[in-house]
Design a protein around this motif. Sequence first.
Motif, PDB file in Angstrom:
ATOM      1  N   LYS A  38      31.624  39.056  35.104  1.00 42.61           N
ATOM      2  CA  LYS A  38      32.458  38.445  35.815  1.00 42.61           C
ATOM      3  C   LYS A  38      31.945  38.471  37.452  1.00 42.61           C
ATOM      4  O   LYS A  38      30.870  39.151  37.367  1.00 42.61           O
ATOM      5  CB  LYS A  38      33.905  39.246  36.247  1.00 42.61           C
ATOM      6  N   SER A 197      29.337  50.794  34.362  1.00 43.87           N
ATOM      7  CA  SER A 197      28.919  51.295  34.779  1.00 43.87           C
ATOM      8  C   SER A 197      28.556  52.960  35.484  1.00 43.87           C
ATOM      9  O   SER A 197      27.504  53.394  34.944  1.00 43.87           O
ATOM     10  CB  SER A 197      28.230  50.320  36.226  1.00 43.87           C
ATOM     11  N   THR A 215      27.886  46.194  36.803  1.00 46.11           N
ATOM     12  CA  THR A 215      26.306  46.264  38.012  1.00 46.11           C
ATOM     13  C   THR A 215      25.219  46.996  37.742  1.00 46.11           C
ATOM     14  O   THR A 215      24.454  46.452  37.647  1.00 46.11           O
ATOM     15  CB  THR A 215      27.779  46.949  39.094  1.00 46.11           C
ATOM     16  N   ARG A 221      27.972  43.292  43.220  1.00 48.31           N
ATOM     17  CA  ARG A 221      28.318  42.339  42.926  1.00 48.31           C
ATOM     18  C   ARG A 221      29.022  41.634  44.426  1.00 48.31           C
ATOM     19  O   ARG A 221      28.530  42.131  44.752  1.00 48.31           O
ATOM     20  CB  ARG A 221      29.938  41.903  42.297  1.00 48.31           C
TER      21      ARG A 221
HETATM   22  C1  LIG Z   1      34.188  45.046  36.854  1.00 51.29           C
HETATM   23  C2  LIG Z   1      34.697  45.356  35.186  1.00 51.29           C
HETATM   24  C3  LIG Z   1      33.967  46.071  33.910  1.00 51.29           C
HETATM   25  C4  LIG Z   1      32.759  46.417  35.134  1.00 51.29           C
HETATM   26  O1  LIG Z   1      32.356  47.148  36.446  1.00 51.29           O
HETATM   27  P1  LIG Z   1      30.994  47.880  36.159  1.00 51.29           P
HETATM   28  O2  LIG Z   1      31.872  49.403  37.703  1.00 51.29           O
HETATM   29  O3  LIG Z   1      30.086  46.884  37.751  1.00 51.29           O
HETATM   30  O4  LIG Z   1      29.958  48.098  35.272  1.00 51.29           O
HETATM   31  C5  LIG Z   1      34.447  46.986  33.482  1.00 51.29           C
HETATM   32  N1  LIG Z   1      35.724  46.897  32.659  1.00 51.29           N
HETATM   33  C6  LIG Z   1      36.927  45.595  33.467  1.00 51.29           C
HETATM   34  C7  LIG Z   1      37.856  45.941  33.421  1.00 51.29           C
HETATM   35  C8  LIG Z   1      36.406  45.509  34.804  1.00 51.29           C
HETATM   36  O5  LIG Z   1      37.211  44.776  35.796  1.00 51.29           O
END
Ligand SMILES: *Cc1c(COP(=O)(O)O)cnc(C)c1O
Length: 222
Positions: A38, A197, A215, A221
Motif C-alpha cells: 500500500k 512489521s 514497513t 510510508r
Molecule cells: C499497513 C498494514 C499492514 C502492514 O503494516 P507494517 O507495520 O507496515 O508492516 C498490515 N496489515 C494491515 C491491515 C495494514 O493496513
Amino acid sequence: MSGASPVERLDDARAAIAKAASASGRDAGEITLIAISKTQAAEAIVPLLDAGHRVFGENKVQEAEAKWPALCETYSGVELHLVGQLQSNKAEAAVALFDAIHSVDRLSLAQAIAAAAARQGRKPLCFVQVNIGSEPQKGGCAVEGLAQLIAQCGDIGLPVAGLMCLPPAGVEPAPYFALLAELARRHGVTDLSMGMSADFKTAVTIGATHVRVGTALFGERA
Ligand SMILES: *Cc1c(COP(=O)(O)O)cnc(C)c1O
C-alpha cells in the motif's frame, strides 16, 4: 537495515520467519509472507517481483486497481490479498482483483462477496477480521459475534478459511495473537492472519499462517 534494499529486507524477513518457525517447532513452509505494498509505487514493487516474490497485500481497492493489473500482465502468478476495510459496494471489484480478503466482518459484506464470487466464478480465500481488543474505533467482528458470522458465511457458500486481527497499538501483542489462535481452534478454522512489521516474529511463534509486512520491506510510508 535501513540502508538495505527491499530485496535484502525480504530475505531478512524470510530468514526471521524461518528462525521463529523452527524455534517453535513449526514448518516455515506453512507461513505466507504477504508484502504489504500500500502507498508504494509500481517502481518500488518491481524489484520484489523480479526477485520472485508473488504474494502482495493492499488496503484499498481503488489503489490496487490502479497499480496491479499492469503488473499482473508482466508477472505471472501474482497472489493479491486485500487487508483493508471493504465496503459492500466495492465487493464486485475486490473479488475480481483479489485472491484473498482479510476483512470480512459482517454478514452484509459476506453476502456481497458471495454474490460477486458466484457471478465471477471466483473463490476468494476469506478471513473474518476480529476486533480482538474490543476497540470501538476499529473494524472487525466482535468476539461474541464470531461463531454466528462464521456459521452464516458457511450457510451462504462463503467458507471462512481463517481469522485476522490488528491488536491494539502500544501494548504487548502476544496475548491478542494467542486469543485469536484460541478462537480459530474453537471455531474450527485453520488460517491465522496476524503479525505486521513490528511483531511478525512473535505472531509466527503463536501460529500465524499469514504475516502482513510492509514497513520492514519497503521502509517508512510517506
Ligand atoms: C499497513 C498494514 C499492514 C502492514 O503494516 P507494517 O507495520 O507496515 O508492516 C498490515 N496489515 C494491515 C491491515 C495494514 O493496513
